[in-house]
Design an enzyme around this catalytic site. Structure first.
Site, short mmCIF file in Angstrom:
data_model
loop_
_atom_site.label_atom_id
_atom_site.label_comp_id
_atom_site.label_asym_id
_atom_site.label_seq_id
_atom_site.Cartn_x
_atom_site.Cartn_y
_atom_site.Cartn_z
N GLU A 112 -22.11 -1.64 -14.50
CA GLU A 112 -21.47 -0.64 -13.63
C GLU A 112 -21.63 -1.63 -12.18
OE1 GLU A 112 -20.13 1.95 -12.63
OE2 GLU A 112 -21.11 3.82 -13.59
N ASP A 116 -24.06 5.32 -6.96
CA ASP A 116 -23.82 6.11 -5.75
C ASP A 116 -25.04 6.97 -5.97
OD1 ASP A 116 -23.24 6.96 -3.15
OD2 ASP A 116 -21.48 7.82 -3.80
N PHE A 165 -19.22 3.09 3.16
CA PHE A 165 -18.33 2.94 1.67
C PHE A 165 -17.81 1.61 1.69
CE2 PHE A 165 -14.58 3.64 -1.20
CZ PHE A 165 -15.09 4.42 -1.85
N ARG A 178 -9.82 -4.65 -4.34
CA ARG A 178 -10.47 -4.74 -5.36
C ARG A 178 -10.55 -6.27 -5.45
NH1 ARG A 178 -11.71 -0.41 -8.80
NH2 ARG A 178 -10.03 1.08 -9.15
#
Ligand code: IMP
Ligand code: MG
Length: 205
Positions: A112, A116, A165, A178
């Site tokens: 993963e 979160d 974030f 990304r």
């Protein structure tokens, strides 16, 4: 130079998102991923683990991790979509692309990008355990300091991270950033924080 049309676009600002602050450098990431690979190599000696990556966020981490594991490994991927807003999952997860391989009797490592709340992980673990693997462990690059899962299920983890974030190295905000080689904190240029998106939308991991 706002009026200079020949100026190269700043790759760290896309729309209202800016990712200028580095949390984990590319050099640190590579060293940490290498160490995780060595740990897995030692723990799985004599076995052939099956790496299961959760798309899209885990693709870059999984690619480097796999090359740091000195054992025969196999790969599979699943894609999940979670209901929530663009930055927060609700735990209601839908499988968008299922695995191709049979997990029965396999030593599975679930890979993963970030844990979160842990709701997605809880769902995926239950789902994969129901397929009767010989073993199932979790390898997460990033884990929130305030996650809500039992620490005992997080066998391999890269870094504990604060609640900012994060983007880069596979992680996105609205599909952006990304491809950054490091992990960065993203800022939003407007009074609307990413958490405040209206309504329930379905978003890819
Ligand atoms: P959870 O179910 O709350 O643990 O959410 C996990 C998923 O939310 C991750 O696999 C990511 O796709 C996404 N996510 C959570 N935090 C971030 C972040 O800071 N950046 C990018 N994606 C994130
Ligand atoms: Mg995501």
């Amino acid at each position: 130079m706002a009026n200079d049309l020949s100026a190269a676009p700043d790759p760290l600002t896309v729309g209202r998102y800016t990712a200028s602050s580095v949390l984990v450098s590319a050099v640190d990431l590579q060293a940490r991923v290498q160490a995780l690979g060595e740990e897995i190599t030692a723990d799985y000696a004599g076995r052939e683990p099956l790496l299961v990556g959760v798309l899209k966020g885990a693709f870059m981490f999984m690619s480097d991790l796999a090359r740091a594991i000195d054992l025969p490994v196999e790969f599979d991927f699943m894609a999940v979509s979670s209901y929530g807003n663009s930055t927060r999952s609700s735990g209601v997860v839908r499988i968008v692309k299922d695995l191709d391989l049979d997990l029965a009797g396999r030593d599975v490592i679930l890979v993963e990008d970030i844990i979160d709340s842990g709701l997605t992980l809880n769902y995926l673990r239950r789902n994969l355990l129901a397929r009767n693997p010989a073993s199932l462990e979790v390898c997460a690059l990033l884990v929130r300091e305030n996650h809500k899962v039992d620490d005992s299920i997080l066998r391999y983890e890269g870094y504990r991270v604060p609640s900012d974030f994060l983007v880069g190295y596979g992680l996105d905000v609205d599909e952006k950033f990304r491809n950054l080689p490091d992990i960065r904190i993203v800022e939003v240029a407007s009074d609307e924080a990413p958490e405040d998106h209206e309504g329930e939308v379905e978003s890819a991991a």
